[in-house]
Design an enzyme around this catalytic site. Structure first.
Site, PDB file in Angstrom:
ATOM      1  N   GLN A  17      -2.875   2.243  15.914  1.00  0.00           N
ATOM      2  CA  GLN A  17      -1.896   2.939  14.784  1.00  0.00           C
ATOM      3  C   GLN A  17      -0.869   3.494  15.454  1.00  0.00           C
ATOM      4  O   GLN A  17       0.068   3.811  15.389  1.00  0.00           O
ATOM      5  CB  GLN A  17      -2.596   3.452  13.275  1.00  0.00           C
ATOM      6  CG  GLN A  17      -1.799   3.689  12.430  1.00  0.00           C
ATOM      7  CD  GLN A  17      -2.234   4.209  11.185  1.00  0.00           C
ATOM      8  OE1 GLN A  17      -3.497   4.477  11.232  1.00  0.00           O
ATOM      9  NE2 GLN A  17      -1.549   4.560  10.055  1.00  0.00           N
TER      10      GLN A  17
ATOM     11  N   LYS B  21      -4.272  -2.230  11.011  1.00  0.00           N
ATOM     12  CA  LYS B  21      -4.694  -2.536   9.749  1.00  0.00           C
ATOM     13  C   LYS B  21      -5.147  -3.745   9.306  1.00  0.00           C
ATOM     14  O   LYS B  21      -5.769  -3.856   8.263  1.00  0.00           O
ATOM     15  CB  LYS B  21      -3.736  -1.800   9.034  1.00  0.00           C
ATOM     16  CG  LYS B  21      -2.803  -0.667   8.940  1.00  0.00           C
ATOM     17  CD  LYS B  21      -3.873   0.282   8.227  1.00  0.00           C
ATOM     18  CE  LYS B  21      -3.139   1.599   8.438  1.00  0.00           C
ATOM     19  NZ  LYS B  21      -4.004   2.782   7.521  1.00  0.00           N
TER      20      LYS B  21
ATOM     21  N   THR C 154      -9.470  -5.296   4.732  1.00  0.00           N
ATOM     22  CA  THR C 154      -9.268  -4.188   3.743  1.00  0.00           C
ATOM     23  C   THR C 154     -10.398  -4.866   2.784  1.00  0.00           C
ATOM     24  O   THR C 154     -10.430  -5.901   2.389  1.00  0.00           O
ATOM     25  CB  THR C 154      -7.747  -4.260   2.937  1.00  0.00           C
ATOM     26  OG1 THR C 154      -6.983  -3.970   4.204  1.00  0.00           O
ATOM     27  CG2 THR C 154      -8.081  -3.154   1.939  1.00  0.00           C
TER      28      THR C 154
ATOM     29  N   ASP D  64       0.895  -1.145   0.131  1.00  0.00           N
ATOM     30  CA  ASP D  64      -0.021  -0.049  -0.034  1.00  0.00           C
ATOM     31  C   ASP D  64       1.007   1.277  -0.101  1.00  0.00           C
ATOM     32  O   ASP D  64       1.622   1.473   0.844  1.00  0.00           O
ATOM     33  CB  ASP D  64      -0.852   0.077   1.204  1.00  0.00           C
ATOM     34  CG  ASP D  64      -2.082   1.099   0.846  1.00  0.00           C
ATOM     35  OD1 ASP D  64      -2.095   1.373  -0.247  1.00  0.00           O
ATOM     36  OD2 ASP D  64      -2.992   1.104   1.978  1.00  0.00           O
TER      37      ASP D  64
ATOM     38  N   GLU E 197      -8.902  13.297   8.462  1.00  0.00           N
ATOM     39  CA  GLU E 197      -8.786  14.681   7.644  1.00  0.00           C
ATOM     40  C   GLU E 197     -10.037  15.203   7.831  1.00  0.00           C
ATOM     41  O   GLU E 197     -10.163  16.550   8.049  1.00  0.00           O
ATOM     42  CB  GLU E 197      -8.268  14.254   6.389  1.00  0.00           C
ATOM     43  CG  GLU E 197      -6.845  13.873   6.451  1.00  0.00           C
ATOM     44  CD  GLU E 197      -6.579  13.217   5.044  1.00  0.00           C
ATOM     45  OE1 GLU E 197      -5.910  13.900   4.251  1.00  0.00           O
ATOM     46  OE2 GLU E 197      -6.706  12.044   4.762  1.00  0.00           O
TER      47      GLU E 197
ATOM     48  N   ARG F  44      -7.204   4.490  13.999  1.00  0.00           N
ATOM     49  CA  ARG F  44      -6.288   5.277  14.364  1.00  0.00           C
ATOM     50  C   ARG F  44      -5.465   5.469  15.796  1.00  0.00           C
ATOM     51  O   ARG F  44      -4.336   5.699  15.847  1.00  0.00           O
ATOM     52  CB  ARG F  44      -6.960   6.659  14.104  1.00  0.00           C
ATOM     53  CG  ARG F  44      -7.725   6.832  12.892  1.00  0.00           C
ATOM     54  CD  ARG F  44      -6.423   6.853  11.716  1.00  0.00           C
ATOM     55  NE  ARG F  44      -7.027   7.184  10.416  1.00  0.00           N
ATOM     56  CZ  ARG F  44      -6.652   6.803   9.100  1.00  0.00           C
ATOM     57  NH1 ARG F  44      -5.082   6.572   9.349  1.00  0.00           N
ATOM     58  NH2 ARG F  44      -7.093   7.348   8.237  1.00  0.00           N
TER      59      ARG F  44
ATOM     60  N   ASP G 126      -9.151   0.844   3.223  1.00  0.00           N
ATOM     61  CA  ASP G 126      -8.301   0.387   4.154  1.00  0.00           C
ATOM     62  C   ASP G 126      -8.673   0.838   5.384  1.00  0.00           C
ATOM     63  O   ASP G 126      -8.247   1.767   6.055  1.00  0.00           O
ATOM     64  CB  ASP G 126      -6.990   0.912   3.626  1.00  0.00           C
ATOM     65  CG  ASP G 126      -5.900   0.184   4.693  1.00  0.00           C
ATOM     66  OD1 ASP G 126      -5.928  -0.792   5.085  1.00  0.00           O
ATOM     67  OD2 ASP G 126      -4.652   0.916   4.808  1.00  0.00           O
TER      68      ASP G 126
ATOM     69  N   GLU H 241      -9.289   4.653  -1.079  1.00  0.00           N
ATOM     70  CA  GLU H 241      -8.103   4.317  -2.069  1.00  0.00           C
ATOM     71  C   GLU H 241      -8.549   3.863  -3.312  1.00  0.00           C
ATOM     72  O   GLU H 241      -9.670   3.442  -3.355  1.00  0.00           O
ATOM     73  CB  GLU H 241      -7.158   3.315  -1.397  1.00  0.00           C
ATOM     74  CG  GLU H 241      -6.532   3.915   0.152  1.00  0.00           C
ATOM     75  CD  GLU H 241      -5.381   3.166   0.527  1.00  0.00           C
ATOM     76  OE1 GLU H 241      -4.861   2.562  -0.340  1.00  0.00           O
ATOM     77  OE2 GLU H 241      -5.007   3.385   1.826  1.00  0.00           O
TER      78      GLU H 241
ATOM     79  N   GLU I  58     -10.227   4.528   4.668  1.00  0.00           N
ATOM     80  CA  GLU I  58      -9.338   5.223   4.060  1.00  0.00           C
ATOM     81  C   GLU I  58      -9.780   4.933   2.465  1.00  0.00           C
ATOM     82  O   GLU I  58      -9.714   3.736   2.019  1.00  0.00           O
ATOM     83  CB  GLU I  58      -7.904   4.543   4.123  1.00  0.00           C
ATOM     84  CG  GLU I  58      -7.402   4.995   5.542  1.00  0.00           C
ATOM     85  CD  GLU I  58      -5.798   5.026   5.774  1.00  0.00           C
ATOM     86  OE1 GLU I  58      -5.195   4.142   4.998  1.00  0.00           O
ATOM     87  OE2 GLU I  58      -5.307   5.929   6.506  1.00  0.00           O
TER      88      GLU I  58
ATOM     89  N   HIS J 247      -2.974  14.312   1.002  1.00  0.00           N
ATOM     90  CA  HIS J 247      -3.110  13.692   2.454  1.00  0.00           C
ATOM     91  C   HIS J 247      -2.117  13.720   3.091  1.00  0.00           C
ATOM     92  O   HIS J 247      -2.100  13.993   4.291  1.00  0.00           O
ATOM     93  CB  HIS J 247      -3.615  11.999   2.048  1.00  0.00           C
ATOM     94  CG  HIS J 247      -3.573  11.233   3.315  1.00  0.00           C
ATOM     95  ND1 HIS J 247      -4.383  11.179   4.176  1.00  0.00           N
ATOM     96  CD2 HIS J 247      -2.424  10.135   3.466  1.00  0.00           C
ATOM     97  CE1 HIS J 247      -4.083  10.354   4.997  1.00  0.00           C
ATOM     98  NE2 HIS J 247      -3.029   9.652   4.932  1.00  0.00           N
TER      99      HIS J 247
END
Lengths: 463, 463
Positions: free
Chosen positions: B287, B300, B304, B127, B411, B284, B280, B248, B246, B134
């Site tokens: 992480q 993670k 996914t 990834d 974000e 947080r 994904d 993607e 996420e 971002h």
């Protein structure tokens, strides 16, 4: 147990070991499953029909495949029965093999005549970071003795996977790695590299930004790649300077779990099929440049070597030792009272190009790992991540607490400040092109050893 | 091109698209390859014998398999021929299908009646981290506008793979993710999370060490896991609080390269088979706690999601746009003049549990990616790392430059400081249990769209 095959007391592969591998011969180039015994290989395809116990009689086909995945997909009871059947067949008291001259001639091959293959289709590959001595060394080098370990090390659940690397580049032993061609940043201080030095890196981040934006590209062609001129901290592209080995062991996952269903610590042992030696080739300068914020990439994806014989957990049982003391106490999902640590001697030799003189540069031991394989599995799946037969779990670099037991040249040469003198008189801070790196592992018993064979690789020049 | 199947102008799957997928039906539960056309699926197993061009007539079996891997293993010429054959067969000018009532009835299935499967056996999964917006957002949040990007971003070769995650947990669209149960550190500041904030973290590291070593474990059972009492910075174990999506896209690798042989930028396009949408899922808080020094892991590995239809590069060609301006100029091995960026509209909707009202929380575009798929491939293999058909390459979170185009809740809610109000009146800083996250992607043309369908997943409570 007396075996129909002769071998010495110090042989890696006595009847108490019986590791699985995949081999072929020039006479029969089809890869197939074998078991190492003495200097020979017992071809399981030839004797698959002899696995007649209750667990295996309906699964004899697993011994006729080109990888161990189907065998790994079975249960611990089946693996145990396979071991019992093999020990019985190889015993001098059992006439089945011993007195069948035709079968004997078909079923045994000399290891010297065999080509070894990757033992399994490796689906996923995770590399842990389980040696407290390794983590401490790196921390001491670049921070201080008092602040050597990061807080999420002290929190037991938070040992970190080094990466989930590219399985496609995991290769069997006795192969070649290629020095990484990749961008990296030249160090201001020669050999002052540490992939884990966050503080050091941060300082670099802050002070480098301006110069990087201003850097100039005066290119000079070398081979098919360009090298960028380096103005102090400017990044360059080309063969890395700081190639290293990492002494590790890894285990293959047996069985599986469904996505969303963690493997509890109590059941984790059922999923540890067996162990191999592993060399996680690492480009330290590339790693240092690229690893933040999301981990190493091209510093590691040039290849990882593993030894070809998978030593089962059963063979290691006589060599079980106390687990590494853990303080603070792990989270409940990681606690186990039973011993799942093993006294496995580890050794790394380097032979320079063209030399037949090897120098032992490291003697370490599997028992120095802080986190057990069971804890690795329980942590890996605590979120419900699913594992499959043939997944590979690396231990991380295995360093001991003495300076000759460090599992990487980064540590052995202490960032390049203490070069190692080889027996041929040459010195090493990091690997040189043409170096052969040979890793060995064995458990030493009173009457027999349990050996892993060798994990050997040659470092080729960059392409 | 007029198609024998009727569809509207705004349909995702016109005859110009023809994405591949793997489906089954209740009447025929065997997974098999199909092509989406209108609201239907053309079953390639039924028409495999019609691929009679020079590239495919000896490879018709690839259309009879249960995954796309064998098709992906062929060459761009073969893929192009397959597309031509399919467009011809689906054309109203060609009687082969149109006038064969029996074949028509066997070869077409309604998408509504099909179950979609993972389109390929994904060997390796990488990834990337290719959206400069971002990366900038995250940098601005926790450093400053001036120091938003790390220096190894500005060095073009050093965009970083987010992870090489656990392929076993990649699931097809329309499935469920489970909130991560894993250790993490509670934030002193509510919602002040950033997985990429090295400086912030470092400060934490220095100040936390003492308190961590002194922390006390007063456990309280909740479900089958324990929560440790939190004294400010002490780590806790339990369902994460800050679950995120996420946005993607990802591409599947076609063809392969040998270990030690990089894929040059000039040949990289030959290895981009086609694209899917990807979510994904990310925890947080986990992480943030675990990601140093070696990258995210259990934050993670809970899963996914990808969309089920693989849109080929050929279908995207009419929507090619200028590559993102790159400054400084990339290293030579990453330079390419031809355009390989695409105008693909992206959208994320959230529907709360039990609600049939979706709110669009993000509108972004694939074209905001800084690094092209060709550059990702060239960088991935520059060390000689070998890729295989079916490997999956994620783009990293795709954020645009406006606040409604950010590709994650981290974000969009700006670290939780700007809650988003959904149409049902509820607010989101991060995901809540039961939320459905639905991602859409489509290229908008004058006379037709090229759609990707949807990537949909429901967040389940922690186990």
């Amino acid at each position: 147990m007396k075996c129909i095959i002769q071998y010495s007391k110090y042989c890696d592969f006595p009847i108490e070991n019986l590791p699985y591998g995949v081999f072929s011969t020039s006479a029969n180039p089809t890869p197939r499953i074998g078991v190492a015994i003495g200097d020979s290989i017992l071809d399981l395809k030839e004797i698959a029909y002899l696995f007649t116990g209750p667990e295996l009689r309906n699964h004899q086909d697993v011994f006729k495949e080109a990888t161990l995945n189907s065998l790994m997909a079975l249960t611990p009871n089946a693996w145990k029965e396979a071991r019992g059947t093999l020990q019985s067949l190889l015993s001098v008291d059992n006439p089945t093999l011993k007195d069948n001259a035709d079968l004997l001639s078909r079923a045994f091959t000399s290891q010297a005549e065999a080509t070894m293959h990757l033992p399994a289709r490796i689906g996923d590959y995770t590399d842990f970071y389980s040696s407290i001595y390794h983590a401490t060394n790196v921390g001491v080098m670049f921070r201080s003795k008092e602040n050597a370990l990061m807080p999420n090390w002290e929190i037991p659940s938070c040992w970190i996977p080094r990466k989930s690397q590219f399985c496609s580049s995991i290769r069997n032993s006795n192969t070649q790695a290629t020095r990484a061609n990749s961008p990296y940043r030249r160090s201001h201080v020669a050999y002052c590299v540490c992939p884990f030095d966050v503080h050091h890196w941060d300082i670099g981040t802050m002070t480098m930004t301006a110069s990087l934006l201003k850097r100039r590209f005066s290119t000079k062609r070398t081979c098919r790649y360009s090298f960028l001129s380096s103005n102090g901290a400017a990044p360059v592209f080309g063969p890395c300077k700081l190639m290293d080995f990492e002494l590790e062991m890894a285990f293959f996952v047996g069985g599986s779990n469904k996505l969303g269903e963690p493997i509890s610590i109590d059941r984790a042992q059922d999923h540890v099929f067996g162990f191999v030696i592993m060399n996680d080739w690492s480009a330290r300068d590339v790693q240092k440049w690229e690893y933040l914020p999301l981990g190493p990439f091209t510093a590691k994806n040039l290849g990882t070597s593993i030894s070809p014989w998978v030593v089962t957990t059963y063979a290691l049982e006589p060599f079980v030792v106390d687990n590494f003391p853990q303080n603070p106490e792990p989270f409940p999902y990681l606690r186990h009272q039973d011993k799942f640590n093993f006294d496995i001697n580890l050794q790394v030799d380097i032979a320079p190009k063209g030399s037949n003189v090897s120098t032992t540069v490291c003697r370490s031991n599997y028992k120095y790992l802080y986190w057990t394989a069971k804890q690795q599995l329980a942590h890996h799946t605590v979120t419900g991540c699913n594992l499959n037969p043939g997944d590979l779990m690396g231990s991380g670099t295995i360093s001991g607490d003495t300076s000759d037991s460090f599992g990487s040249l980064l540590e052995l040469s202490w960032k390049g400040t203490k070069p190692i003198t080889l027996l041929d008189g040459s010195q090493r801070k990091f690997l040189q092109d043409g170096d052969t790196v040979r890793m060995k592992a064995f458990c030493e018993g009173d009457s027999y050893n349990i050996g892993f064979g060798e994990c050997e690789g040659i470092l080729l020049p960059a392409i």
